[in-house]
Design an enzyme around this catalytic site. Structure first.
Site, PDB file in Angstrom:
ATOM      1  N   HIS A  91       0.858  -1.234  -0.093  1.00 54.09           N
ATOM      2  CA  HIS A  91      -0.118   0.182  -0.136  1.00 54.09           C
ATOM      3  C   HIS A  91       0.917   1.260   0.244  1.00 54.09           C
ATOM      4  CE1 HIS A  91      -2.760   3.050   1.796  1.00 54.09           C
ATOM      5  NE2 HIS A  91      -3.852   2.222   1.481  1.00 54.09           N
ATOM      6  N   ASP A 137       3.472  -4.129   8.038  1.00 57.88           N
ATOM      7  CA  ASP A 137       2.070  -3.348   7.933  1.00 57.88           C
ATOM      8  C   ASP A 137       1.015  -4.439   8.110  1.00 57.88           C
ATOM      9  OD1 ASP A 137      -0.019  -2.127   7.094  1.00 57.88           O
ATOM     10  OD2 ASP A 137       0.562  -1.441   5.300  1.00 57.88           O
ATOM     11  N   GLN A 180      -4.077  -4.934   7.043  1.00 60.06           N
ATOM     12  CA  GLN A 180      -5.243  -6.001   6.600  1.00 60.06           C
ATOM     13  C   GLN A 180      -5.160  -7.366   7.293  1.00 60.06           C
ATOM     14  OE1 GLN A 180      -7.693  -5.132   4.645  1.00 60.06           O
ATOM     15  NE2 GLN A 180      -7.005  -3.124   3.823  1.00 60.06           N
ATOM     16  N   LYS A 195     -10.281  -0.695  10.376  1.00 59.91           N
ATOM     17  CA  LYS A 195     -10.201  -2.055   9.417  1.00 59.91           C
ATOM     18  C   LYS A 195     -10.128  -3.327  10.460  1.00 59.91           C
ATOM     19  CE  LYS A 195      -7.117  -0.082   6.009  1.00 59.91           C
ATOM     20  NZ  LYS A 195      -7.999   0.203   5.106  1.00 59.91           N
ATOM     21  N   CYS A 216      -4.606   2.305  -3.627  1.00 60.91           N
ATOM     22  CA  CYS A 216      -3.602   3.075  -3.028  1.00 60.91           C
ATOM     23  C   CYS A 216      -2.323   1.972  -3.305  1.00 60.91           C
ATOM     24  CB  CYS A 216      -3.817   3.346  -1.641  1.00 60.91           C
ATOM     25  SG  CYS A 216      -5.041   4.560  -1.206  1.00 60.91           S
TER      26      CYS A 216
HETATM   27  N1  PLP Z   1      -1.728  -0.536   4.909  1.00 58.91           N
HETATM   28  C1  PLP Z   1      -2.572  -1.341   4.246  1.00 58.91           C
HETATM   29  C2  PLP Z   1      -2.289  -2.647   3.735  1.00 58.91           C
HETATM   30  C3  PLP Z   1      -3.910  -0.726   3.971  1.00 58.91           C
HETATM   31  O1  PLP Z   1      -4.778  -1.458   3.519  1.00 58.91           O
HETATM   32  C4  PLP Z   1      -4.117   0.664   4.424  1.00 58.91           C
HETATM   33  C5  PLP Z   1      -5.432   1.106   4.083  1.00 58.91           C
HETATM   34  O2  PLP Z   1      -6.223   0.637   3.288  1.00 58.91           O
HETATM   35  C6  PLP Z   1      -3.067   1.544   5.245  1.00 58.91           C
HETATM   36  C7  PLP Z   1      -1.874   0.663   5.232  1.00 58.91           C
HETATM   37  C8  PLP Z   1      -3.518   2.585   5.698  1.00 58.91           C
HETATM   38  O3  PLP Z   1      -4.168   2.545   6.555  1.00 58.91           O
HETATM   39  P1  PLP Z   1      -4.974   4.073   7.040  1.00 58.91           P
HETATM   40  O4  PLP Z   1      -5.446   4.808   5.744  1.00 58.91           O
HETATM   41  O5  PLP Z   1      -6.076   3.575   7.854  1.00 58.91           O
HETATM   42  O6  PLP Z   1      -3.849   4.836   7.684  1.00 58.91           O
END
Ligand code: PLP
Length: 413
Positions: free
Chosen positions: A130, A207, A210, A233, A371
């Protein structure tokens, strides 16, 4: 195989409108089929109740007050931190920093570690990330002169482990890797990557945005230095997230922002700083967000996670099989083990148009680059449609998705 030969039990039989009130509504006159949990999970009633109770009864500023409401707010805020600690099995609440979300958590680490990087050092990410776990490292490398390396993605959507091992060298300093790809749903064998990186002496950043809603997380047994995720999430509110850091790793991060709560003493010219986690939490925090996140943790803990995990995996198999059965649907990254999400295209039809038609049928999916533009570039598509699963989804939801997709194809091609 006929659909009814493959009966899948929902993750929890009674998890519908009584637990997720948003499901009680209709969209364009149709039952809402919400298949966008990877973007944001719907909020369950216990989380809504906890936030409402806090807002209507206990709201005050934390840490600085001696009056009853402030003490209550502080207790709720710090209880939430303890709930999160337990949820990820961190050793201490000092290792749990509240942030705005996974994005801020990852920026905090990339900025902090970036200050220690030297020209020629290498940071390894994957080509599945992401943007939140890619752009902050691009920025850190640009500032420090370090070099960004990428673990390649295979045609089936999995990461190339042998190629990763070849990337490891004395120049490698950091591995920052997603546990589950938001764009394709790929479940990355995170233990393998973290273990290899640790053996090679790298700092490891995971990270988990998900992953956290879909299975147990144990940061100590995983052995990573940092783990980032977002409240929304995992059935909590937006605007709150977590950076877990192993104490020594977190304590070695430079200050993030200056202001109230992160100091010990201040004079006109100098300041001394508070201990973790306060030193990384300047200013009034998102108290109601933390309370909601604590409630989301307790909601997940109240479920039989093994049973839920099994049911989610079965429904994922059913979703993938249903999509793959249609010759006009192309699953991206077909063959990769997936958690929570599947991306697909209908050749010749733009994903945005597909999403718009699905919405007319009350079916909510995400369309676009998710993204993760480099993932779209890797697979040569401008965008995909992504269906993602939450606890409330059932086989009937998948069947309605497929029926709406067939209608979209009919209308658009
Ligand atoms: N990392 C992953 C794998 C994501 O799917 C997302 C959001 O879709 C993020 C980071 C960023 O999360 P946030 O927008 O809640 O900060």
């Amino acid at each position: 195989m006929k659909r009814d030969e493959h009966l899948v039990a929902p993750a929890l039989p009674a998890l519908a409108a009584d637990v997720f009130p948003a499901l009680a509504q209709q969209v364009h006159g149709q039952r809402l089929v919400y298949l966008d949990g990877a973007a944001s999970k719907l909020m369950p009633q216990p989380v809504i109740d906890a936030i409402r109770d806090y807002q209507s009864r206990d709201h005050a500023n934390v840490h600085r007050g001696v009056h009853t409401l402030s003490e209550r707010a502080t207790a709720l805020f710090e209880d939430a931190r303890e709930s999160v600690r337990r949820f990820v099995n961190a050793a201490s609440v000092q290792e749990i920093v509240f942030t705005r979300g996974a994005t801020e958590s990852l920026n905090m680490v990339a900025r902090g570690l970036g200050e220690r990087l030297q020209p020629g050092d290498e940071v390894i990410v994957s080509a599945l990330e992401h943007h939140a776990n890619l752009v902050p490292w691009q920025m850190a490398c640009a500032r420090s002169g370090a070099v960004l390396r990428h673990i390649p993605v295979r045609d089936d959507g999995t990461l190339d482990g042998p190629a990763f091992e070849k990337l490891l060298s004395p120049r490698s300093k950091v591995l920052a890797l997603t546990q589950v790809s938001n764009a394709l749903g790929t479940a990355v064998p995170i233990r393998y990557f973290v273990a290899k990186a640790r053996q090679a002496g790298l700092i490891t950043v995971v990270d988990g945005a998900q992953a956290v809603a879909h299975g147990p997380v144990d940061v100590r047994s995983l052995g990573c230095d940092f783990y980032a995720f977002s409240g929304h999430k995992m059935y909590g509110p937006t605007g709150i997230g977590v950076l877990y850091g192993r104490f020594e790793a977190l304590d070695a991060l430079p200050l993030w922002q200056g202001g109230g709560d992160m100091i010990e003493t201040v004079t006109l010219h100098t300041a001394t700083y508070a201990a973790l986690p306060s030193r990384l939490e300047a200013g009034t925090p998102n108290i109601s967000g933390a309370v909601g996140l604590g409630a989301a943790v307790r909601f997940l803990e109240s479920l039989d996670r093994d049973r839920v995990g099994q049911a989610e995996a079965q429904l994922m198999d059913y979703l993938e099989a249903s999509l793959e059965r249609e010759p006009w649907i192309r699953v991206i990254g077909q063959g990769a083990p997936k958690i929570g999400a599947v991306s697909f295209v209908i050749d010749g039809v733009h994903a945005h148009d597909v999403g718009t038609v699905l919405d007319q049928f009350g079916v909510a999916v995400r369309v676009g680059h998710h993204c993760a533009m480099p993932v779209m570039q890797r697979f040569g598509v401008p965008a995909t449609a992504r269906a993602s699963l939450s606890l409330h989804n059932t086989q009937a939801d998948v069947d309605e998705l497929l029926a709406a997709l067939a209608a979209a194809k009919e209308r658009l091609s």
